[in-house]
Design an enzyme around this catalytic site. Structure first.
Site, PDB file in Angstrom:
ATOM      1  N   SER A  17       4.166 -11.465 -13.655  1.00  0.00           N
ATOM      2  CA  SER A  17       3.661 -10.111 -13.664  1.00  0.00           C
ATOM      3  C   SER A  17       4.878  -9.185 -13.659  1.00  0.00           C
ATOM      4  CB  SER A  17       2.792  -9.882 -12.424  1.00  0.00           C
ATOM      5  OG  SER A  17       2.641  -8.500 -12.219  1.00  0.00           O
ATOM      6  N   ASP A  58      -6.071  -6.761 -16.459  1.00  0.00           N
ATOM      7  CA  ASP A  58      -6.761  -5.937 -15.448  1.00  0.00           C
ATOM      8  C   ASP A  58      -7.382  -4.681 -16.048  1.00  0.00           C
ATOM      9  OD1 ASP A  58      -6.180  -7.483 -13.091  1.00  0.00           O
ATOM     10  OD2 ASP A  58      -4.122  -6.735 -13.151  1.00  0.00           O
ATOM     11  N   ASP A  94       0.672  -0.011  -5.311  1.00  0.00           N
ATOM     12  CA  ASP A  94       0.397   0.977  -6.348  1.00  0.00           C
ATOM     13  C   ASP A  94      -0.942   1.688  -6.163  1.00  0.00           C
ATOM     14  OD1 ASP A  94       2.830   0.549  -7.454  1.00  0.00           O
ATOM     15  OD2 ASP A  94       2.135  -0.847  -9.005  1.00  0.00           O
ATOM     16  N   ARG A 104       5.377   5.723  -9.972  1.00  0.00           N
ATOM     17  CA  ARG A 104       3.929   5.858  -9.775  1.00  0.00           C
ATOM     18  C   ARG A 104       3.432   7.295  -9.647  1.00  0.00           C
ATOM     19  NH1 ARG A 104       4.249   2.039 -12.236  1.00  0.00           N
ATOM     20  NH2 ARG A 104       3.566  -0.062 -11.681  1.00  0.00           N
TER      21      ARG A 104
END
Ligand code: ARG
Length: 409
Positions: free
Chosen positions: A170, A13, A121, A92
């Protein structure tokens, strides 16, 4: 000359985001920022190598201590979301702050992440970034990219992307938890193979006891040896993980409302949360414990949302700090069969009197067993009256029904 800072991991990504930020968003220069919240070394190697191959200016920021301190705040709040400790969620805002700081120092005009439009996120990052004047960019979401498209684009452009160390899963790892999702795990009826786990061994049948010391609700020592927050977590991840402690397989309700299947490993977090709650059980009064559950739940919700700097959290922290004044002492935890079970607790602030509670004492001070008689007489008094009235009414109805039924038979 325009510049954009990208949250960079070196995965597919964020790698495709680099050329896209130039081609699609017209930036002259992209810089990559990787924030260390306790990922394994291999992830930094991957980020470093990919950045080099892309000729990307790459910054690495160490935020482990700050993150570990936030994890310990979450222990004081007994923080979990739908049954698992908050790892990704707490990391985060720490990551977002660190990237924003680099972006501002490097005179960036924009700030970007590689999150999709489906997860939490994107919300957690942007809540922090939108406090600034920088242009917030989410290429994967805004351009509607799929993994398949990204893979083709990367092949076309000859971008340095490999399968990644996690295979088809993931994976998101930090000090507090390791989360695994995607691929076959998206099927809730699929039983995960043991190889999705990296921090936890299969429980061995052997047990081990350790003693954890808390000061004002913060963990400070294991077996009498003091640790800073980062090394205490690392130490317990090793130890509890070797006993298979802290696995969660759950259906999670994300902020957007999507339900997803998530797998987590969190040995240190489970151990510390269990121990902390056991110590609170010894020192807090019943009403403090009861009310604190509401406070803890709200703290957890804001933690899950990535909004730990909300004024509400500050207010909740006020209550938490007040209660934690007495959460000082030790808890013995036994690792056994994949669990971390508190088996002993001790504190100078115990709201407990063995003498009063014991079966072996009759009178303590001015209190005797007999004093409970009055309480026993009144206990359930209103319910006795109310039920007596309903019982009478029921008896009446029953007679009528019986009469009707009887007539028909
Ligand atoms: N669903 C979790 C959360 O929002 C964690 C997601 C972690 N991401 C991953 N790729 N495993 O907190």
């Amino acid at each position: 000359m325009t510049r954009v800072a990208l949250a960079f991991s070196g995965g597919l990504d964020t790698t495709v985001c680099v050329p896209l930020l130039e081609e699609e968003y017209g930036y002259d220069e992209v810089i990559g920022v990787t924030v260390d919240v306790g990922q394994p070394a291999s992830e930094f190697d991957e980020a470093e190598e990919t950045a080099e191959a892309l000729d990307l200016d790459h910054y690495v920021v160490d935020a482990k201590a700050e993150f570990a301190d936030l994890c310990f705040d979450s222990v004081r709040a007994n923080a979990t979301y739908q049954g698992y400790p908050l790892g990704t969620a707490l990391a985060r805002p720490v990551i977002a702050e660190a990237i924003l700081q680099v972006a501002e120092e490097q005179d960036c005009d924009g700030i970007a992440h590689g999150c999709t439009g489906k997860g939490n996120d994107q919300l957690r990052f942007e809540a922090v970034w939108r406090d600034s004047d920088l242009e917030v960019i989410a290429p994967v979401r805004e351009l509607g990219l799929t993994r398949e498209w990204e893979q083709e684009y990367a092949d076309d452009k000859d971008l340095p992307v490999e399968g990644g160390s996690g295979g088809d899963w993931s994976i998101d790892t930090n000090l507090w938890s390791r989360s695994v999702e995607g691929d076959e795990l998206e099927d809730p009826s699929y039983v995960p193979p043991t190889d999705i786990y990296d921090w936890t061994d299969e429980p061995s049948g052997e047990s081990e006891e350790i003693e954890i010391t808390f000061e004002k609700g913060y963990p400070v020592a294991v077996d009498g040896e003091e640790y800073d927050s980062v090394s205490l977590i690392e130490h317990l991840n090793e130890l509890a993980g070797s006993h298979g402690v802290g696995r969660t397989d759950s259906m999670e309700d994300r902020m957007l409302g999507l339900k997803v299947r998530e797998n987590y490993e969190h040995p240190a977090a489970t151990t510390l949360l269990n121990a902390h709650e056991a110590l609170e059980g010894l020192v807090l009064t019943q009403e403090e414990r009861e009310f604190k559950q509401l406070i803890d739940q709200r703290w957890s919700k804001k933690g899950y949302e990535g909004l730990v700097d909300a004024p509400l959290v500050g207010a909740l922290e006020g209550f938490i700090a007040q209660t934690q004044q007495r959460v000082t002492g030790t808890v013995t935890v036994r690792f056994e069969g994949g669990t971390a079970r508190p088996v002993a607790r001790d504190s100078e602030f115990a709201a407990y009197s063995a003498e009063h509670a014991s079966f072996d004492t009759e009178t303590v001070g001015k209190i005797t067993q007999e004093d409970a008689t009055g309480v026993a007489k009144y206990h359930g008094f209103q319910r006795r009256l109310a039920n007596a009235v309903t019982d009478d009414a029921d008896a009446d109805t029953e007679t009528v029904e019986l009469a009707t039924d009887g007539g028909e038979e």
